[in-house]
Scaffold this motif. Structure first.
Motif, PDB file in Angstrom:
ATOM      1  N   HIS A  61       0.840  -1.206   0.000  1.00  0.00           N
ATOM      2  CA  HIS A  61       0.000   0.000   0.000  1.00  0.00           C
ATOM      3  C   HIS A  61       0.876   1.258   0.000  1.00  0.00           C
ATOM      4  O   HIS A  61       0.608   2.208  -0.747  1.00  0.00           O
ATOM      5  N   GLU A  62       1.906   1.263   0.820  1.00  0.00           N
ATOM      6  CA  GLU A  62       2.812   2.409   0.884  1.00  0.00           C
ATOM      7  C   GLU A  62       3.566   2.599  -0.431  1.00  0.00           C
ATOM      8  O   GLU A  62       3.812   3.716  -0.852  1.00  0.00           O
ATOM      9  N   THR A  63       3.916   1.499  -1.086  1.00  0.00           N
ATOM     10  CA  THR A  63       4.596   1.591  -2.380  1.00  0.00           C
ATOM     11  C   THR A  63       3.718   2.313  -3.385  1.00  0.00           C
ATOM     12  O   THR A  63       4.170   3.244  -4.073  1.00  0.00           O
ATOM     13  N   VAL A  64       2.460   1.921  -3.465  1.00  0.00           N
ATOM     14  CA  VAL A  64       1.522   2.568  -4.384  1.00  0.00           C
ATOM     15  C   VAL A  64       1.381   4.044  -4.025  1.00  0.00           C
ATOM     16  O   VAL A  64       1.443   4.922  -4.899  1.00  0.00           O
ATOM     17  N   ARG A  65       1.222   4.338  -2.739  1.00  0.00           N
ATOM     18  CA  ARG A  65       1.044   5.717  -2.283  1.00  0.00           C
ATOM     19  C   ARG A  65       2.265   6.568  -2.628  1.00  0.00           C
ATOM     20  O   ARG A  65       2.140   7.657  -3.187  1.00  0.00           O
ATOM     21  N   VAL A  66       3.465   6.060  -2.316  1.00  0.00           N
ATOM     22  CA  VAL A  66       4.705   6.815  -2.559  1.00  0.00           C
ATOM     23  C   VAL A  66       4.907   7.058  -4.054  1.00  0.00           C
ATOM     24  O   VAL A  66       5.256   8.160  -4.468  1.00  0.00           O
ATOM     25  N   LEU A  67       4.683   6.038  -4.864  1.00  0.00           N
ATOM     26  CA  LEU A  67       4.879   6.197  -6.306  1.00  0.00           C
ATOM     27  C   LEU A  67       3.846   7.144  -6.913  1.00  0.00           C
ATOM     28  O   LEU A  67       4.181   7.961  -7.774  1.00  0.00           O
ATOM     29  N   GLU A  68       2.589   7.039  -6.474  1.00  0.00           N
ATOM     30  CA  GLU A  68       1.572   7.968  -6.979  1.00  0.00           C
ATOM     31  C   GLU A  68       1.895   9.398  -6.577  1.00  0.00           C
ATOM     32  O   GLU A  68       1.750  10.323  -7.379  1.00  0.00           O
ATOM     33  N   ALA A  69       2.372   9.584  -5.343  1.00  0.00           N
ATOM     34  CA  ALA A  69       2.751  10.926  -4.884  1.00  0.00           C
ATOM     35  C   ALA A  69       3.911  11.480  -5.711  1.00  0.00           C
ATOM     36  O   ALA A  69       4.014  12.691  -5.914  1.00  0.00           O
ATOM     37  N   ALA A  70       4.769  10.588  -6.205  1.00  0.00           N
ATOM     38  CA  ALA A  70       5.906  10.996  -7.042  1.00  0.00           C
ATOM     39  C   ALA A  70       5.508  11.147  -8.508  1.00  0.00           C
ATOM     40  O   ALA A  70       6.339  11.459  -9.356  1.00  0.00           O
ATOM     41  N   GLY A  71       4.226  10.891  -8.810  1.00  0.00           N
ATOM     42  CA  GLY A  71       3.743  11.028 -10.184  1.00  0.00           C
ATOM     43  C   GLY A  71       4.110   9.855 -11.074  1.00  0.00           C
ATOM     44  O   GLY A  71       4.183   9.999 -12.296  1.00  0.00           O
ATOM     45  N   ILE A  72       4.334   8.701 -10.478  1.00  0.00           N
ATOM     46  CA  ILE A  72       4.714   7.511 -11.245  1.00  0.00           C
ATOM     47  C   ILE A  72       3.503   6.589 -11.317  1.00  0.00           C
ATOM     48  O   ILE A  72       3.145   5.952 -10.326  1.00  0.00           O
ATOM     49  N   PRO A  73       2.869   6.523 -12.472  1.00  0.00           N
ATOM     50  CA  PRO A  73       1.647   5.710 -12.590  1.00  0.00           C
ATOM     51  C   PRO A  73       1.945   4.222 -12.790  1.00  0.00           C
ATOM     52  O   PRO A  73       3.024   3.844 -13.235  1.00  0.00           O
TER      53      PRO A  73
END
Length: 181
Positions: A61-73
């Protein structure tokens, strides 16, 4: 280099690819290497991470959150599939044929590539193992390698668990198991 990994180390690296694919990422970053260490459920690194209350589901869950926050879809390789489709190549049909001929999941496309940060972590895995006098690389060395890459997303994920990289390093070194883990 892969031949120098212990069985647990190989399982963790293979699991990192599975984690990247499952999350729809067409790359393997430090975050996926961290997930791979957790996904194996065994080895020194998994024990140390579990001891710090770092668990696989929340780390995903944190991986998805961190990557989305970084703009990485999570594209699931859509750009590569679209490019091949424009040439008349149907990747879905190829996957169906491979599944029929060789079993489900035999063909994965695109094959995730390692990010520069993940490559650095894996290179540092070698350095960490050699510094400890080892000729093979276990999960503990992979985790030590991950901790050396400040620009990798793995450290952000660990921070969400309040896991201190310096304390993790000390714990890993204190629990460094004999070769084969």
């Amino acid at each position: 280099m892969f031949e120098f990994f212990t069985d647990h180390g190989k399982q963790a690296v293979a699991a990192s690819q599975d984690e990247a694919i499952a999350l729809g990422h067409d790359f393997i970053g430090t975050e996926h290497l961290l997930l791979g260490l957790l996904a194996t459920g065994s080895g020194t690194a998994a024990g140390v991470l579990h001891g710090q209350n770092v668990d696989l589901e929340r780390a995903r869950h944190e991986t998805v959150r961190v990557l989305e926050a970084a703009g990485i879809p999570a594209t699931g390789g859509r750009p590569a599939r679209d490019a091949l489709s424009s040439l008349g190549i149907d990747v879905t049909q190829i996957q169906r044929q491979a599944d029929t001929s060789f079993g489900p999941g035999a063909f994965q496309f695109p094959r995730p590539a390692y990010t520069p940060e993940a490559r650095t972590a894996l290179t540092n895995t070698l350095s960490e193992a050699r510094a400890l006098g080892r000729d093979t690389f276990g999960t503990e060395h992979i985790l030590l390698g991950l901790l050396t890459v400040p620009e990798g997303h793995a450290l952000k994920i660990l921070a969400s668990f309040q896991a201190d990289p310096a304390a993790l390093r000390e714990t890993i070194l204190a629990h460094a198991a004999p070769e084969g883990t």
